[in-house]
Scaffold this motif. Sequence first.
Motif, PDB file in Angstrom:
ATOM      1  N   ASN A 123       0.625  -1.050   0.606  1.00  0.00           N
ATOM      2  CA  ASN A 123      -0.053  -0.437   0.241  1.00  0.00           C
ATOM      3  C   ASN A 123       1.089   0.980  -0.070  1.00  0.00           C
ATOM      4  O   ASN A 123       0.575   1.799  -0.597  1.00  0.00           O
ATOM      5  N   THR A 124       1.668   0.967   0.735  1.00  0.00           N
ATOM      6  CA  THR A 124       3.276   2.064   1.322  1.00  0.00           C
ATOM      7  C   THR A 124       3.485   2.599  -0.374  1.00  0.00           C
ATOM      8  O   THR A 124       3.980   3.811  -0.692  1.00  0.00           O
ATOM      9  N   THR A 125       3.675   1.802  -1.466  1.00  0.00           N
ATOM     10  CA  THR A 125       3.708   1.715  -3.188  1.00  0.00           C
ATOM     11  C   THR A 125       3.201   2.706  -3.719  1.00  0.00           C
ATOM     12  O   THR A 125       3.492   3.185  -4.607  1.00  0.00           O
ATOM     13  N   ILE A 126       1.936   2.252  -3.443  1.00  0.00           N
ATOM     14  CA  ILE A 126       0.801   2.227  -4.296  1.00  0.00           C
ATOM     15  C   ILE A 126       0.746   3.233  -3.782  1.00  0.00           C
ATOM     16  O   ILE A 126       0.543   5.015  -4.586  1.00  0.00           O
ATOM     17  N   GLU A 127       0.842   4.206  -2.580  1.00  0.00           N
ATOM     18  CA  GLU A 127       0.472   5.877  -2.052  1.00  0.00           C
ATOM     19  C   GLU A 127       1.652   6.735  -2.622  1.00  0.00           C
ATOM     20  O   GLU A 127       1.226   7.690  -3.168  1.00  0.00           O
ATOM     21  N   SER A 128       3.257   5.940  -2.691  1.00  0.00           N
ATOM     22  CA  SER A 128       4.104   6.833  -3.239  1.00  0.00           C
ATOM     23  C   SER A 128       3.520   7.452  -4.708  1.00  0.00           C
ATOM     24  O   SER A 128       4.115   8.160  -5.453  1.00  0.00           O
ATOM     25  N   VAL A 129       3.225   6.300  -5.709  1.00  0.00           N
ATOM     26  CA  VAL A 129       2.867   6.941  -6.681  1.00  0.00           C
ATOM     27  C   VAL A 129       1.682   7.974  -6.690  1.00  0.00           C
ATOM     28  O   VAL A 129       1.246   8.714  -7.734  1.00  0.00           O
ATOM     29  N   LEU A 130       0.527   6.838  -6.508  1.00  0.00           N
ATOM     30  CA  LEU A 130      -0.810   8.513  -6.570  1.00  0.00           C
ATOM     31  C   LEU A 130      -0.941   8.693  -4.935  1.00  0.00           C
ATOM     32  O   LEU A 130      -2.358   7.633  -4.841  1.00  0.00           O
ATOM     33  N   PRO A 131      -0.361   9.262  -4.532  1.00  0.00           N
ATOM     34  CA  PRO A 131      -0.970   9.838  -3.478  1.00  0.00           C
ATOM     35  C   PRO A 131      -2.694  10.377  -3.293  1.00  0.00           C
ATOM     36  O   PRO A 131      -3.738  10.870  -3.918  1.00  0.00           O
ATOM     37  N   GLY A 132      -3.410   9.135  -2.224  1.00  0.00           N
ATOM     38  CA  GLY A 132      -3.962   9.377  -1.417  1.00  0.00           C
ATOM     39  C   GLY A 132      -5.831   8.483  -2.371  1.00  0.00           C
ATOM     40  O   GLY A 132      -6.213   8.337  -2.547  1.00  0.00           O
ATOM     41  N   PHE A 133      -4.959   7.432  -3.614  1.00  0.00           N
ATOM     42  CA  PHE A 133      -6.116   6.578  -4.437  1.00  0.00           C
ATOM     43  C   PHE A 133      -6.251   5.493  -3.350  1.00  0.00           C
ATOM     44  O   PHE A 133      -7.910   5.465  -3.513  1.00  0.00           O
ATOM     45  N   LEU A 134      -5.491   5.519  -2.018  1.00  0.00           N
ATOM     46  CA  LEU A 134      -5.898   4.048  -0.858  1.00  0.00           C
ATOM     47  C   LEU A 134      -6.622   5.116   0.148  1.00  0.00           C
ATOM     48  O   LEU A 134      -5.784   5.784   0.734  1.00  0.00           O
ATOM     49  N   PRO A 135      -7.628   5.029   0.622  1.00  0.00           N
ATOM     50  CA  PRO A 135      -8.086   5.299   2.374  1.00  0.00           C
ATOM     51  C   PRO A 135      -6.195   4.585   3.230  1.00  0.00           C
ATOM     52  O   PRO A 135      -6.297   3.839   3.259  1.00  0.00           O
ATOM     53  N   SER A 136      -6.726   5.308   3.819  1.00  0.00           N
ATOM     54  CA  SER A 136      -5.356   5.306   5.188  1.00  0.00           C
ATOM     55  C   SER A 136      -6.119   4.654   5.720  1.00  0.00           C
ATOM     56  O   SER A 136      -6.601   4.751   6.344  1.00  0.00           O
ATOM     57  N   PHE A 137      -4.799   3.137   6.597  1.00  0.00           N
ATOM     58  CA  PHE A 137      -5.813   2.566   7.940  1.00  0.00           C
ATOM     59  C   PHE A 137      -4.238   2.635   8.414  1.00  0.00           C
ATOM     60  O   PHE A 137      -3.092   2.496   8.068  1.00  0.00           O
ATOM     61  N   GLY A 138      -4.886   3.326   9.722  1.00  0.00           N
ATOM     62  CA  GLY A 138      -3.536   3.848  11.123  1.00  0.00           C
ATOM     63  C   GLY A 138      -4.153   3.230  11.686  1.00  0.00           C
ATOM     64  O   GLY A 138      -5.228   4.057  12.647  1.00  0.00           O
ATOM     65  N   VAL A 139      -3.984   3.004  12.744  1.00  0.00           N
ATOM     66  CA  VAL A 139      -3.694   2.471  14.492  1.00  0.00           C
ATOM     67  C   VAL A 139      -2.594   3.557  15.195  1.00  0.00           C
ATOM     68  O   VAL A 139      -1.458   3.870  14.530  1.00  0.00           O
ATOM     69  N   MET A 140      -3.371   4.171  17.157  1.00  0.00           N
ATOM     70  CA  MET A 140      -2.062   4.420  17.139  1.00  0.00           C
ATOM     71  C   MET A 140      -1.389   3.547  17.664  1.00  0.00           C
ATOM     72  O   MET A 140      -2.077   2.382  18.314  1.00  0.00           O
ATOM     73  N   ARG A 141      -0.039   4.293  17.598  1.00  0.00           N
ATOM     74  CA  ARG A 141       0.935   3.226  18.485  1.00  0.00           C
ATOM     75  C   ARG A 141       1.615   4.295  19.285  1.00  0.00           C
ATOM     76  O   ARG A 141       1.541   5.494  19.709  1.00  0.00           O
TER      77      ARG A 141
END
Length: 511
Positions: A123-141
Amino acid sequence: MNATEALSLIREIANSPGRLDKQAGLEKLLADDLGKFILKWTYDPFITFGVTLKKMPPQSTLSLYLTLEHASVGEFLTKLSTREWSGNEAKSRIDLAFASLDEASREILFLILNKDLKAGIANTTIESVLPGFLPSFGVMRAHPYEEKRVTQFPVPVEPKLDGMRVTFIAKEGKGAFFTRSGKAIPALQDLAAPLLEAARSVRSMAHSGLAAYDDLALVLFDGNNVDPTFVLDTEAINGLFETSGAMRRKSQKAYDAQLESFDLLPLSGFLGNQPYKVPYETRRALLETFVSAVRECTGAPVFMTPIYEANSHEEIEQIYERLINQTIANYIARGDAEVEAELLKVLIDKQAGKPKGLEGAMVKTYDGAYEKKKSHTWQKIKPEETIDLFINGFFNGEENAENENRMGGAIVWHKGVNVRVGGGWSSDDRDQLWEDWCHDAAILGIDPKVGFKPGYFISIATVHDRGFKFLGRMLEIEFNEVTPDGSLRHPRAVRFRDDKAGEALAELKAA
């Protein structure tokens, strides 16, 4: 672009030697509507199908087939993802779809339903090519504990459990469990129904005039949604599970697991990159009410991690010491003698022959927001050590997982034991080190795809003699403890220590 061309491009990406080549292939996919369709349905973390296909269903003997570009394929995926089709009906619809598609479309659909194109795409690679294309899934760490970060007392301190971090997401009348990276966990799915049932019960109580449930109902239904629309942050403790991998397999019984919940928020507070600013103290109070409702309405094994309050750094340390000396079995049995007896059989450290302890402690702040990233308002204390060891082997990611066709991790040599280090690597690390490993595999005369287990390793005595790029490097590793057989518990890569390798190599040869 048609399905045949898309499949060819996916295979080209899978065989690309480096990160930049993969990105170039992804740019071509994302420039086309069919490519976007394939990537969206495969890698959107909020889309799940409730199925796992081990093999492709048979093709029809008819001479005419639909293609992936046909509108009915999108309708098919929508009805699977929303669970309009489930169980036997879903199976029959899947069989029909595969019987109707041409060969290239069948193969792509198989990859989509298994949520992995097997091309080393993250998913990070896709984000680097087209930012915002996928919704982010991030939990608090959490960050590692630093006294200077605690500037105001009292603070809540909670147990850090040695389970599996999972996130339950409810929307559109359905619910599913996900790993911290957004992968679905089918084995826990039976616990979705009691959580949804309890949420509906809370709303009924609020509508009946019980004001104590008003605020909780607003969170669980994200305002005034018709269906439950919330996120439960929790840890799954494997009562009869032995590994997080077992927890992902459907063959396990869901109620063998127990949820230890520690946060609750509406789905809108979880989506996007902005923090959910309702204070932690408020979120916990609502969580307590919800967990009580789950227990009372369904009896499902859903609990809430306790809070111990500390008024000084010394008290934080004292609570931490108490927690790591407490056994998991005693902690999660909740006073049930029969459960405790069973857990004591299962939760025995097989190496040390004694009950496992808790992993550590979490230090939080009462007024902290929920952030979808590492935050200093959550800090973790756990017994960790570091060690520098030579790499003498390599393994790929697990089959049907994100890293199947690239670096899964390194094998290091520790006092006669080969230790697998799969954690701590970034996506860029895995791409670059896969290239380095391909170079080493060519020297060894082997296929670089050596699999997840056992992978490939060579003698530590000869690892430095052949011009390797990956093998023979010194790696700093963080771990919890040395096991009695000389292995390392929970090892994670920290950084390469090439600056230390020369001296250590001299000592190794002298020995």
